[in-house]
Enzyme design. Sequence first.
Site, short mmCIF file in Angstrom:
data_model
loop_
_atom_site.label_atom_id
_atom_site.label_comp_id
_atom_site.label_asym_id
_atom_site.label_seq_id
_atom_site.Cartn_x
_atom_site.Cartn_y
_atom_site.Cartn_z
N HIS A 38 79.30 67.01 0.04
CA HIS A 38 78.74 66.11 1.50
C HIS A 38 79.55 64.17 1.19
O HIS A 38 79.92 64.06 -0.23
CB HIS A 38 77.14 64.64 1.33
CG HIS A 38 76.70 63.84 2.26
ND1 HIS A 38 77.27 64.48 3.88
CD2 HIS A 38 77.22 62.89 1.93
CE1 HIS A 38 76.66 63.20 4.48
NE2 HIS A 38 76.44 62.49 2.88
N CYS A 108 79.80 67.31 7.86
CA CYS A 108 79.64 66.14 7.11
C CYS A 108 81.68 65.56 6.86
O CYS A 108 81.79 64.86 7.37
CB CYS A 108 78.88 65.79 6.18
SG CYS A 108 79.29 66.32 4.77
#
Lengths: 168, 543
Positions: A38, A108
């Site tokens: 992430h 993301c």
Amino acid sequence: MEPPNLYPVKLYVYDLSKGLARRLSPIMLGKQLEGIWHTSIVVHKDEFYFGSSGISSCPPGGTLLGPPDSVVDVGSTEVTEELFQEYLSSLGESLFRREAYDVFENNCNTFTNEVAQFLTGRKIPSYITDLPSEILSTPFGQALRPFLVSVQIQPPGGSPVGRPNGQS
Amino acid sequence: MARAREEAGDSRLVSGREPSSCIIRVSVKTPQDCQEFMLAENSSVHHFKKQISKRLHCDTNRLVLIFTGKILRDQDILSQRGILDGTTVHLVVRTRLKGTLPGPGTLSGRTGHCTHLSEPSTSESAGMLARLGRLARSSPDLADFLGQLAQLLVAAPESVVQLLESPAVQGLANEKPADASHAPESSRLVQKPESALKALETLQNPARQQELLQADKRELEALKAVPGGDNAVRPVCSDIQQLLLFTPAPLGASKGHNPGSELCKEEASPHVNTDPTAIPTALAPARPLVQKVRAGEVTQARCVASNQANPGYGTGMPDVNSGQDLLSQESQQPAGRVTVASQLRPSPSALRRASHVLQQNPTRLHQLATGSPLRHRMPLLPILSNPRALQALIQIEKGLQILSKEVPGLGPCLWGPGRPHGIREPPETRGGGQGQRADSVQPTLAVLQLLHALANACSQPTQSSSSSSLLTEGCYQQDLEHLKVMGFANCNANLQALVATGGDIHAAIERLLGVPEARAPPADAHSAPPHGEGGRGRGGEGK
């Protein structure tokens, strides 16, 4: 004309699996994955990331994920904070609306890649953007795909970024 | 055009920057779309902007072109800036002209820092958070209040959220930041929290499982960084609420007539009708689920929660549903309890518990299979206190469920080697059991067997001193150390005891005391509770 200010742009990389992916991926996927990444962009002393509730921002390292596992220097940008906010608002209404979140195609890392290119012209490291295809190219990933598509990742701790008049 | 492009390409090959006016194709990328423009290499940025404004029908003053991080000035020449054929230039169309000072600018300009609060430089839509942050900066009392608010959010979030939602605070939040009004407002706000704090403290007492609250407080420090934690906490807490409803229900559903779980269910049910953003006082069991933000842990929470009470989320987790079915069948409960289980579908915690129980008590496995209710009450806290193990379990379970459903023959292949010591059943029984029972209970059992086989396979290359499965080593590491300190020197026995009791160090000690080789005197048992709690606490927040 005075030289414009240069603001550093950093990429914060978090391993969502906290090491589990590195240990279990050879068994489960048949290939070695170093992590479930992430990422977020840190610029103007703020961290920006995209999750299932849209674009969010927080103080750097301010999500519940804690401090990043690694920090990549993306470069510098002349884009001012104000301009960047406009850009993010605009993104948040188009490509990165909250409904547009897709854990494989528009996640993301897609967001940070986009923003990094906007800010500096550089992309983020490919091992991050290649992750979905790496997973989906395994039989295990393919089998899990129907379940994984509904996965929504939204690290808590941030607040939404959007236009003043409404939600992003 | 093609010829021009060829020329441009050739010129690039030759020297890269010839003074001749080659036509180049430049892509202009906006957040909405990407368009291509053909123009001369040595044209100015101003000229470029004119072309763009013609096509996009907007004023050139609003256009901001960015290339490799640099803002292009009107007087720049494209080629000098390195803009060649095929390059992409980013465009931002300002909503306001450069002269005005927009709201986000003011907000971001005032990004200060006070205690552990810092205001994210978001646009005005940050709302209460931003304004509270500004108010906090302007008044140190307010800063303290907000700090305490954040702390109390951990302790008894329900009331804090109610406080935030109270009209007074809302009114404060909605008021424009005017210096003159800060003083009276802040005094009002300070008075309010004092009463709220007292109320919160009283609420704190009936909160269950406070030990976990202590342990998990640190995990939520990130929430403290956000004043009030409004935006951050709301979705999380609504999810937690849902999870909380789920965990006691399956606890009862799969474990039999458990009066404790009944109580949990009753306690949880009043929360069903509360404001979806109100956080139940029994936040603790679900807290570890919050702190497992790492992976889809929060996503799990959100998925499960969203799946149930809020169809607006719209994310389904079919395997959780199937897990629910499995559990309800597994327990073979009376219809009422099954209904409960079906209404409040089991969270991943229920699956986890089931897996632990089945791991440690294979005889009970048979009991479940034959329909007798399980009396053993699985301690929830230790399981929930190990977020990594839980998450690993869930992820693997999901995958293995699919595997076992798709390829039932795969199971027996994996069951043979590397059986964890916790499962003493022979694989044949498992295989026979699976073959016999055609209902969907089988996948769960097979899943768990596969899970442990996999876990074992993983843990073998990384043998820890505890020599247990991957799932237990991290979970019980702290407890093992404590047992060692207390005088239980036999690590294997310690681990077995811990595994058997599901991480309950007290029960483990009792178990060990019943074993001949245990040497610890009874006095140590009394000193165990603080150690145990500390261990669990530390284990809970250990990363």
